[in-house]
Design a protein around this motif. Structure first.
Motif, short mmCIF file in Angstrom:
data_model
loop_
_atom_site.label_atom_id
_atom_site.label_comp_id
_atom_site.label_asym_id
_atom_site.label_seq_id
_atom_site.Cartn_x
_atom_site.Cartn_y
_atom_site.Cartn_z
N ARG A 190 4.29 6.66 1.82
CA ARG A 190 3.10 7.36 1.33
C ARG A 190 1.99 6.32 1.25
NH1 ARG A 190 4.99 9.85 -2.97
NH2 ARG A 190 4.33 8.37 -4.56
N ILE A 191 1.04 6.44 2.13
CA ILE A 191 -0.04 5.45 2.22
C ILE A 191 -1.06 5.73 1.12
CG2 ILE A 191 -1.74 4.41 3.76
CD1 ILE A 191 -0.16 5.64 6.11
N GLU A 192 -1.45 4.67 0.41
CA GLU A 192 -2.29 4.87 -0.77
C GLU A 192 -3.77 4.52 -0.54
OE1 GLU A 192 -0.39 2.61 -3.84
OE2 GLU A 192 1.08 4.19 -4.25
N LYS A 193 -4.09 3.93 0.61
CA LYS A 193 -5.48 3.52 0.83
C LYS A 193 -5.83 3.67 2.30
CE LYS A 193 -8.68 -0.35 0.12
NZ LYS A 193 -8.81 -1.76 -0.34
N ILE B 170 -3.72 9.77 4.01
CA ILE B 170 -3.29 9.07 2.81
C ILE B 170 -2.76 10.09 1.78
CG2 ILE B 170 -4.94 7.20 3.19
CD1 ILE B 170 -6.66 8.45 0.94
N ASP B 171 -2.10 9.56 0.75
CA ASP B 171 -1.58 10.39 -0.34
C ASP B 171 -0.74 11.55 0.18
OD1 ASP B 171 -2.92 8.77 -2.20
OD2 ASP B 171 -4.76 9.93 -1.99
N THR B 172 0.06 11.27 1.19
CA THR B 172 0.90 12.28 1.82
C THR B 172 2.30 11.72 2.01
OG1 THR B 172 -1.01 13.15 3.04
CG2 THR B 172 1.17 13.75 3.86
N ASN B 173 3.31 12.50 1.62
CA ASN B 173 4.69 12.06 1.84
C ASN B 173 5.03 12.26 3.32
OD1 ASN B 173 5.08 11.45 -0.87
ND2 ASN B 173 5.83 13.50 -1.35
N SER C 266 -8.51 9.90 5.25
CA SER C 266 -8.43 10.95 4.23
C SER C 266 -7.82 12.21 4.84
CB SER C 266 -9.81 11.26 3.67
OG SER C 266 -10.63 11.85 4.68
N PHE D 202 0.82 -1.21 0.00
CA PHE D 202 0.00 0.00 0.00
C PHE D 202 0.85 1.26 0.00
CE2 PHE D 202 -2.90 -3.19 1.69
CZ PHE D 202 -4.05 -2.94 0.97
N SER D 203 2.08 1.16 -0.47
CA SER D 203 2.94 2.34 -0.61
C SER D 203 3.86 2.12 -1.80
CB SER D 203 3.77 2.56 0.66
OG SER D 203 4.85 1.66 0.71
N PRO D 204 4.38 3.19 -2.40
CA PRO D 204 5.24 3.05 -3.58
C PRO D 204 6.47 2.17 -3.32
CG PRO D 204 4.56 5.33 -3.33
CD PRO D 204 4.11 4.62 -2.09
#
Length: 283
Positions: free
Chosen positions: A219-222, A180-183, A249, A42-44
């Motif tokens: 970076r969490i994607e979900k 989520i979606d945060t470095n 979120s 769940f991360s790059p």
């Protein structure tokens, strides 16, 4: 007859267990019974790690099959019955060059993506926020470095304290809440002995060393709940230092942040309600 039936039942149950290895029901972000593969990424960084593992799996499988084929050929072709008069050849320049050059080429093929992955996992993306994890004997403490005074400790819940659906040995009294979606830059250290902050779903495993500050990123994607553990043998309760992260979120995170600051200002521990934070659109 009864013993035979019991044996058949045991064999059927064993076969069923093996057939369901790695596919047992479990929430994303935590290990599953009989799991034989990685947790879902769940991360790059974790996604890149899985891709590199798949490449290695193909290479290792090909080498293993090739060596097995050579071994079978040698057993059949050069056993005493098939080859009663063995050759006295002691050197073969061509073969010696091959078995030197080919492994070097294979290592080069492995080295290039390996170094790229090491750099990618070590390189800190431009951080949007910073979380500091501190290892203690035997629990974790956390500080939100961008939010003055926002800090808490996370201690594993005992079995009689668990609520329905909470995994044993992985649930803490306070969960880390992250958007989520945060470095996210993660700073890792320890207060007493060596620890290791590990989150398999995010491809993160960073040693916590007393007197030293190590850093990594994710970076969490979900959205969801994710679990990890201390991965360094740190003492008697090494196996009881879980990590629990609730990913929400950005909007829900901002709302939680306001509430956490108010609770902290009132003198209460701001993490008390962490485990109860539920994202509005969580599955």
């Amino acid at each position: 007859m009864g013993r035979f039936k019991n044996l058949v039942a045991f064999m059927a149950a064993t076969a069923g267990s093996f057939l369901t290895m790695g596919v047992a029901a479990a929430e994303p972000g935590q290990p599953a019974p009989w799991q034989t593969t990685f947790q879902e990424a769940f991360s790059p960084v974790a996604i890149e790690q899985h891709s590199f593992h798949d490449l290695l799996l193909w290479i290792i499988s090909a080498i293993s099959l090739f060596v097995l084929a050579l071994l079978i050929f040698v057993i059949i072709r050069f056993n005493k019955r098939a080859n009663p008069t063995p050759s006295k050849t002691s050197h073969n320049t061509f073969i010696e060059i091959i078995w030197t050059v080919v492994p070097v080429m294979i290592l080069i093929v492995i080295m290039i993506p390996s170094l790229k992955l090491l750099y990618y996992g070590d390189r800190i993306e431009t951080p949007d926020m910073t979380l500091k994890a501190i290892g203690y004997q035997w629990y974790w403490g956390y500080e939100y470095m961008d939010e003055e005074g926002l800090a808490f400790e996370a201690i594993m819940l005992e079995e009689d304290e668990l609520k329905p659906g909470q995994p044993r040995l992985l649930t803490t009294d306070n969960a880390i809440v992250l958007p989520i979606d945060t470095n996210i830059r993660v700073l890792v250290t320890a207060e007493d002995v060596l620890h290791s902050w590990a989150m398999p779903a995010f491809g993160v495993k960073m040693d916590a060393v007393p007197g030293r500050l190590n850093e990594t990123w994710m970076r969490i994607e979900k959205e969801g709940m994710y679990y990890g553990q201390c991965s360094e043998l740190c003492g008697a309760r090494h196996g009881f230092m879980p990590i629990m992260i609730r990913a929400v979120s950005k909007e829900d995170y901002d709302k939680w942040l306001v509430e956490a600051k108010q609770e902290f200002a009132s003198g209460e521990t701001p993490a008390i309600k962490f485990a109860q934070v539920t994202p509005a659109n969580a599955e």
